[in-house]
Design an enzyme around this catalytic site. Structure first.
Site, short mmCIF file in Angstrom:
data_model
loop_
_atom_site.label_atom_id
_atom_site.label_comp_id
_atom_site.label_asym_id
_atom_site.label_seq_id
_atom_site.Cartn_x
_atom_site.Cartn_y
_atom_site.Cartn_z
N ARG A 47 -18.37 -64.11 -28.73
CA ARG A 47 -17.48 -63.10 -29.35
C ARG A 47 -18.03 -61.71 -29.08
O ARG A 47 -17.30 -60.80 -28.73
CB ARG A 47 -17.32 -63.33 -30.86
CG ARG A 47 -16.53 -62.22 -31.54
CD ARG A 47 -15.89 -62.58 -32.88
NE ARG A 47 -16.65 -63.52 -33.67
CZ ARG A 47 -17.78 -63.24 -34.33
NH1 ARG A 47 -18.26 -62.02 -34.31
NH2 ARG A 47 -18.41 -64.17 -35.01
N LYS A 196 0.56 -57.47 -17.88
CA LYS A 196 1.59 -56.97 -16.98
C LYS A 196 1.02 -56.76 -15.58
O LYS A 196 0.63 -57.72 -14.94
CB LYS A 196 2.21 -55.70 -17.59
CG LYS A 196 2.48 -55.79 -19.10
CD LYS A 196 3.57 -56.80 -19.45
CE LYS A 196 3.65 -57.11 -20.94
NZ LYS A 196 3.74 -55.98 -21.86
C1 LIG Z 1 3.55 -55.69 -23.19
C2 LIG Z 1 3.20 -54.34 -23.63
C3 LIG Z 1 2.33 -54.11 -24.72
C4 LIG Z 1 1.76 -55.26 -25.54
O1 LIG Z 1 0.91 -56.05 -24.80
P1 LIG Z 1 0.74 -57.65 -25.03
O2 LIG Z 1 -0.20 -58.04 -23.96
O3 LIG Z 1 2.09 -58.27 -24.91
O4 LIG Z 1 0.19 -57.81 -26.41
C5 LIG Z 1 2.02 -52.81 -25.05
N1 LIG Z 1 2.53 -51.76 -24.36
C6 LIG Z 1 3.37 -51.94 -23.32
C7 LIG Z 1 3.88 -50.76 -22.59
C8 LIG Z 1 3.74 -53.22 -22.93
O5 LIG Z 1 4.58 -53.37 -21.90
#
Ligand SMILES: *Cc1c(COP(=O)(O)O)cnc(C)c1O
Length: 380
Positions: A47, A196
């Site tokens: 952790r 992403k």
């Molecule tokens: C997807 C997203 C998040 C959140 O991220 P997660 O990995 O889904 O928790 C925050 N900001 C933006 C711009 C995103 O596209």
């Protein structure tokens, strides 16, 4: 080292002293042998630290031109860690056109813990100043914004943040460090949903933070360890592998994004196309100034302008997949009003331009002809 070299080698030095494997090993372990109590080789418990995660964290710092990187179990876990820097009575000024999950975290969890949020448009950075008072601790910026693709001038906002000694955090998920380097423009914290573009293959959920200030990094490391929203070594490996091709993928995302934006703009049934690369985009000049390209994210509305027409289009797409998320190699389509932005109250949503007919595209790296043909048949 330059950017394209850092995506491949950044933070990846000698991560396997035992055998010299070229790829960072996946240290699938929760704990580490100690020779004597406290006598360890830098890691005690996974952790607080894991070699695979450490390698990824150095890589994140390296590609963002920062000093310290931290990885979390999701983008929202990373934002959650930032917000834990603050206490009841503190105030945060945020962009009003932002990721629905961030809005939900701010209003449904942290507002209840006594933190006050102001959601405002920041296309004109001067508008921020009237919301700053002695309790203001953070400005939260998402640019390009989601899903309206508005661009906020990071440098202009950072001047205001510095003048009032307020931290500036930038959600760099959409742009990635390939297109934009917020720390260089004066930001204090960079946040990523590595789910992403950084991961890039829609196979992992992860978040990251990058900072330059050592004290701030220490506070965030403490929160990471104390709250424990970490990610596993296997996921760290996947994101490292993703980042190795970030520059190649982003180049193609930009090319395909431009081709799709131009196609949609010339289509008789399409009403508005939101893409910062257009000369008539209201923030085009700022985008040109602070970004290396305009990315593969865009949204559009149709002249028919009904919920039904938008749903019909997204249901008929065959190459684009109707799905939440973005930034993967494959093209995705989303309907913000009923998907990503469903948690934002309708009045708030419409105010920021997220009308019922709006469709958001994450343009992937397939052949552009196939993407355009798919949109053509679905719109018709
Ligand atoms: C997807 C997203 C998040 C959140 O991220 P997660 O990995 O889904 O928790 C925050 N900001 C933006 C711009 C995103 O596209």
């Amino acid at each position: 080292m330059k950017f394209n070299t850092r995506t491949i080698h950044g933070g990846q030095k000698d991560t396997d002293p035992a055998y010299g494997s070229v790829m960072t090993p996946i240290y699938q372990t929760s704990t580490y042998k100690q020779s004597t109590p406290g006598g360890h080789k830098g890691f005690e418990y996974s952790r607080s630290g894991n070699p695979t995660r450490s390698a990824l964290e150095s890589l994140l710092a390296s590609i963002e031109n920062g000093k310290f990187g931290l990885a979390f179990g999701s983008g929202l876990a990373a934002i959650d860690a930032v917000l834990k820097l603050f206490k009841p009575g503190d105030e945060i000024i945020s962009t009003n056109d932002l990721y629905g999950g961030s809005y939900r975290l701010f209003t449904k969890l942290f507002e209840g813990l006594g933190i006050k949020f102001h959601f405002i448009g920041m296309q004109n950075a001067d508008a921020i100043e009237e919301f700053i008072n002695e309790n203001t601790k953070l400005i939260w910026v998402e640019t390009p914004s989601n899903p309206m693709m508005s661009i906020i001038d990071i440098e202009a906002v950072s001047k205001i943040a510095k003048k009032h000694e307020v931290l500036l955090a930038v959600d760099n998920t959409f742009a990635t460090p390939y297109l934009q380097l917020p720390l260089d423009l004066g930001a204090d914290i960079i946040m990523h949903s590595a789910t992403k573009y950084l991961g890039g293959h829609s196979d992992v959920v992860m978040g990251g933070l990058v900072v330059n200030d050592e004290k701030l990094a220490e506070k965030l490391y403490f929160i990471q360890k104390a709250s424990g929203a970490i990610c596993g070594p296997q996921d760290c490996f996947l994101v490292m592998r993703g980042i190795k091709t970030l520059h190649l993928r982003m180049q193609r995302h930009c090319e395909n994004g431009e081709a799709v934006a131009n196609f949609l703009r010339s289509h008789p049934k399409v009403d508005k196309v939101f893409w910062p690369g257009f000369k008539n985009h209201p923030n085009h000049d700022i985008a040109k100034k602070q970004m290396k390209g305009f990315g593969g994210m865009l949204s559009f509305s149709t002249k028919e302008n009904t919920l039904e027409s938008a749903i019909r289009i997204v249901e008929n797409l065959k190459v684009f997949t109707l799905a939440e998320s973005l930034g993967g190699v494959e093209s995705l389509a989303g309907h913000p009003a009923s998907m990503t932005h469903a948690s934002i109250p309708k009045e708030e949503r419409i105010k920021t331009g997220v009308v019922d007919s709006l469709i958001r595209l994450s343009v992937g790296i397939e052949d552009e002809e196939d993407l355009i043909a798919d949109l053509e048949q679905a719109i018709n």
